[in-house]
Design a protein around this motif. Sequence first.
Motif, short mmCIF file in Angstrom:
data_model
loop_
_atom_site.label_atom_id
_atom_site.label_comp_id
_atom_site.label_asym_id
_atom_site.label_seq_id
_atom_site.Cartn_x
_atom_site.Cartn_y
_atom_site.Cartn_z
N LYS A 120 37.90 44.14 51.63
CA LYS A 120 38.39 45.34 50.96
C LYS A 120 38.30 45.21 49.44
CE LYS A 120 41.53 47.46 54.27
NZ LYS A 120 42.86 48.09 54.44
N PHE A 121 38.35 43.98 48.96
CA PHE A 121 38.29 43.74 47.52
C PHE A 121 37.51 42.46 47.30
CE2 PHE A 121 39.92 42.15 43.44
CZ PHE A 121 39.85 43.29 42.66
N THR B 164 44.32 45.21 49.09
CA THR B 164 43.44 45.28 47.93
C THR B 164 44.24 44.92 46.69
OG1 THR B 164 41.84 46.64 46.73
CG2 THR B 164 43.88 47.72 47.45
N ALA B 165 43.56 44.57 45.62
CA ALA B 165 44.23 44.22 44.36
C ALA B 165 44.41 45.47 43.51
CB ALA B 165 43.42 43.17 43.62
N SER B 166 45.31 45.39 42.54
CA SER B 166 45.67 46.56 41.75
C SER B 166 44.74 46.78 40.56
CB SER B 166 47.11 46.42 41.24
OG SER B 166 47.23 45.27 40.41
N SER B 167 43.94 45.79 40.21
CA SER B 167 43.10 45.95 39.02
C SER B 167 41.80 45.18 39.17
CB SER B 167 43.84 45.45 37.77
OG SER B 167 44.17 44.09 37.90
N GLU B 168 40.78 45.63 38.47
CA GLU B 168 39.50 44.95 38.46
C GLU B 168 39.58 43.70 37.59
OE1 GLU B 168 36.77 45.74 40.13
OE2 GLU B 168 37.73 47.48 41.08
N ALA C 22 45.44 38.65 41.86
CA ALA C 22 45.29 39.22 43.20
C ALA C 22 46.34 38.66 44.16
CB ALA C 22 43.88 38.93 43.72
N LEU C 23 46.55 37.36 44.12
CA LEU C 23 47.56 36.75 44.98
C LEU C 23 48.96 37.27 44.66
CD1 LEU C 23 46.37 33.04 45.10
CD2 LEU C 23 46.84 34.46 47.10
N SER C 24 49.27 37.36 43.38
CA SER C 24 50.60 37.82 42.97
C SER C 24 50.83 39.27 43.38
CB SER C 24 50.76 37.66 41.46
OG SER C 24 50.63 36.30 41.09
#
Length: 663
Positions: free
Chosen positions: A506-507, A526-530, A574-576
């Motif tokens: 997904k990311f 998915t992560a919140s930012s690129e 991403a983990l956080s």
Amino acid sequence: MGAVDSNLDRWIWIELIGFDNELNDFGVEAFMDNAGFVPDAASLLLFNPDFVHNHAGMEQERALPFDCCSYGGHPYNEQRSRQEWSSHQLRGLVCELQQRGVKVYASVFDGFVTQDWLADHPEVLHVRKNGQQLASVCPWKRLSDGSYYEDFFVEQLVRVMRDYGFDGYHGADGYSHPRIPVYDGDFSDDMVGQFTDITGTPLPDDLRGACDGEPNCIERRAEWIWRNLRREWIEFYTERIARFWGKVFAALHAEGKKVVLNSAWTRDPFEAKYRYGIDYRRLVDLGVDGFIVEAAAAASETERQASSAAVLFDFMAMLLLIKAYVPEAKLWYLHGVKDTQEQWNVLRHAPTAVEREVYSLSNLYVHRDDGALQRCASGLVVCLADDIRRHEWQWLREKWNLAFDGTPQRVIGATLVWSDRALEAQMDDFIATRRWTTHRLLHHLMARGAPVHAAVNVKHLDATSGPLLVLNPHLFPEDELHSILDYGGGPVVAVGGKTGLLPEPKFFFEDVYSPNALCCAIYGATASSEVWFGAAEAEDIAEDLIDLRDPTTFIEDLPVRKVSEEFLRGCVVALSDIVRGVRVLEWTENIKTQILEKSVGQWRCFLGNDRHGYLRTQVDAGRSIVRINVMGDFPGVPVQPDGSKFRVRIPGRGMIVVDIELE
């Protein structure tokens, strides 16, 4: 939580200078009174291996070499001058300790100051690849008559155990592992001859002859073996060391004695084998009674020019991975507080770092197959335990009690997935690519704030819930990757080399350093930012990675491929995002957390400071906080909640502990 773990083992490693042979009880009662507790075990550091070599029974009282009476024979500590000890006095000390409930172990190093038996047997000393002979015993060698040193040593060790009444043997530096890496030695005719005999691997015609005494010949032969037969040489060392310890375990267990070993310096399962030929699993299967894990982070930080809290995360990752590899083994971490001979005393010179080390190492966990959490450390070994003042012992006991305060219901964070088969595959992958190892990835992510403080075996994924972290997925076999993808307990984050066995995530993002660039893939979320990458710095990649020079000391890193800071921080973000635990809002790069759920709505928060000065930070628990209790002696004022947030001050290089109750 709320009661100190009843299984906490408190060991001490101590020189004879820590006792007093002028007193009837050898100063044992005074030591216990000063320490304020009775250790579960004491390892007596007798240093010189001639203590074992020279033993000739107890009928005649003999003076011990002066470098058995203190580490390296150093002349004094703050409390007393080195005393001359005899064999009968040492036996008396063992009895006095045992009468108070202390199990007593003997330990020696591979080095020496005085020589007796060793003066007549230089053939057992290490020979480096440059031909230099070290003042260090290589226990896997043969004596000049062709017999194996290990057979003589085991026979003598059994006599020592019987005659002094020791409860066991502590295999320490130079015996539990080689003092030097296997690529630096031993490359004597003896060890190379054993290698070719055992493996059946021939050498080129020009390297088959004797080389002892000819440094250029030894070096050419060593270079050829490491370049062309690297894996075989490592496996040979692994088996030779295992054979040595298998004999020790069998002989001492037959006497009702136990054997514990130091870990391979400060190295994780991969580097322990690659550098030193140590396979922790092999030793567990042979019967070792436990490992003393060399994880004295505070002391190691002060020994390095660029002092960095990253050493702590290096050792935390190492301890977690060893326990994941051998979950049934008892592990005690080496609690380095002072060493007169080596000239460091972090108990007095860096106490905040000592406190942080104790809290951090004591709160790493593995998931058992029944779903319960198990602390990685069964306890600690105070190193070295002589000449510690009464108030210092009291301070240490307070930190231990808080660090081992019960077992949590849950570790807030991502759970690392461990695979024995991925570890096995890592050897060839590292030799061929110099891609980052699982341990290196883990400790660099932890040092940047990745909330990863627990591990689970890939066979027991149903024993955990919440996000998973898979490092180096390209090393996992297909069936294990399928079981990870079938995991229904939460999202999965995979960081490492690419593999065609995983579906489209997904990311996804990839580092800038090719070939074999690392990538991060997220499944189930998915992560919140690129992730934005700057211009890649130049990377000078050797044409042939096999020619890279590995360091001769364990405090230096193995040479590896470059990985960008943006990639590592992107993985941590991403983990956080996925974990959604406690967030540090100020000084985010310098404040690290370990969060445990004691019970529903009750969290214990360990907040650590990487900088040398005090930092005042704001923390967000993500939910309204009812109350906060400060669990240690700092800060000495109440910490008040403000909705889901609170502010707190953390000492330099230190860690504070607060319990928060959530709505």
